[in-house]
Design a protein around this motif. Structure first.
Motif, short mmCIF file in Angstrom:
data_model
loop_
_atom_site.label_atom_id
_atom_site.label_comp_id
_atom_site.label_asym_id
_atom_site.label_seq_id
_atom_site.Cartn_x
_atom_site.Cartn_y
_atom_site.Cartn_z
N ARG A 51 0.85 -1.19 0.00
CA ARG A 51 0.00 0.00 0.00
C ARG A 51 0.89 1.23 0.00
O ARG A 51 1.87 1.30 0.71
N PHE A 52 0.55 2.19 -0.84
CA PHE A 52 1.27 3.46 -0.82
C PHE A 52 0.27 4.55 -0.51
O PHE A 52 -0.90 4.47 -0.85
N GLU A 53 0.76 5.57 0.17
CA GLU A 53 -0.12 6.65 0.57
C GLU A 53 0.51 7.99 0.23
O GLU A 53 1.72 8.15 0.28
N PHE A 54 -0.35 8.89 -0.10
CA PHE A 54 0.04 10.28 -0.34
C PHE A 54 -1.22 11.11 -0.09
O PHE A 54 -2.33 10.57 -0.04
N PRO A 55 -1.08 12.41 0.05
CA PRO A 55 -2.25 13.24 0.35
C PRO A 55 -3.29 13.21 -0.79
O PRO A 55 -2.93 13.24 -1.97
N SER A 56 -4.53 13.12 -0.43
CA SER A 56 -5.67 13.21 -1.35
C SER A 56 -5.60 12.26 -2.54
O SER A 56 -5.67 12.69 -3.69
N PRO A 57 -5.51 10.95 -2.31
CA PRO A 57 -5.39 10.01 -3.43
C PRO A 57 -6.59 10.04 -4.38
O PRO A 57 -6.41 9.92 -5.60
N LEU A 58 -7.79 10.23 -3.85
CA LEU A 58 -8.96 10.28 -4.73
C LEU A 58 -8.92 11.52 -5.62
O LEU A 58 -9.25 11.46 -6.80
N GLY B 213 -4.37 3.20 -4.50
CA GLY B 213 -3.24 3.25 -3.56
C GLY B 213 -2.63 1.90 -3.25
O GLY B 213 -2.11 1.70 -2.15
N GLU B 214 -2.66 1.00 -4.20
CA GLU B 214 -2.13 -0.35 -3.97
C GLU B 214 -1.34 -0.80 -5.19
O GLU B 214 -1.84 -0.76 -6.32
N MET B 215 -0.10 -1.24 -4.97
CA MET B 215 0.78 -1.62 -6.07
C MET B 215 0.24 -2.79 -6.88
O MET B 215 0.52 -2.89 -8.07
N SER B 216 -0.51 -3.69 -6.27
CA SER B 216 -1.03 -4.83 -7.04
C SER B 216 -1.91 -4.36 -8.21
O SER B 216 -1.97 -5.02 -9.24
N ALA B 217 -2.53 -3.21 -8.06
CA ALA B 217 -3.39 -2.67 -9.12
C ALA B 217 -2.58 -2.22 -10.33
O ALA B 217 -3.13 -2.09 -11.43
#
Length: 153
Positions: A32-39, A107-111
């Motif tokens: 899982r990767f995160e950053f501000p305001s992914p949507l 927010g997921e590398m598998s995607a």
């Protein structure tokens, strides 16, 4: 595999790819990767993709040629103006940007798997048959255009 050539509308391929990407992100997460305001960022990329696709459609309409990707033989001209000066496939590039937006929003590398899978499918079953048809119909006009402008970017 020729049976798949120019058979499935690219927007349907895009929706299927997005659904697979969502399923992978949900049920097969591995990083899982995160950053501000992914949507918001995802929506921004998808919106850019929409604009790119619409610019391509507008150029086809201006040239009075078909926008139906399932029947490239119905093309009445080689469009080389507007966004087609930078990419031979802005409509597909726009769809790829929409999928990139999905990837970022999930927010997921598998995607990520959905992005190269989409490119490979569209290249093999949509773009290559289109190019073959356009070369047969327009000859050196299309071949010269291919030499000048990249397939994607």
């Amino acid at each position: 595999m020729r049976v798949l050539e120019n058979r499935i509308p690219p927007p349907v391929v895009t929706m299927f790819s997005a659904a697979i990407m969502w399923a992978l992100a949900r049920w097969w997460p591995f990083w899982r990767f995160e950053f501000p305001s992914p949507l918001l960022v995802g929506l921004l990329f998808a919106s850019v993709g929409g604009v790119i696709s619409i610019l391509g459609i507008c150029e086809f309409r201006r040239a009075k040629t078909t926008v139906n990707p399932l029947h490239p033989e119905r093309a009445s001209s080689v469009v080389t103006t507007g966004i087609y000066r930078f990419t031979r496939n802005p409509m597909y590039l726009g769809l790829l940007f929409a999928l990139l937006g999905c990837f970022l929003a999930f927010g997921e590398m598998s995607a990520f798997v959905g992005l190269p899978a989409f490119i490979m499918y569209i290249n093999r079953f949509q773009i290559q048959p289109e190019e073959k048809s356009l070369r047969a119909k327009f000859g050196s006009t299309y071949t010269e255009y291919q030499a000048r402008v990249r397939r994607w970017l």
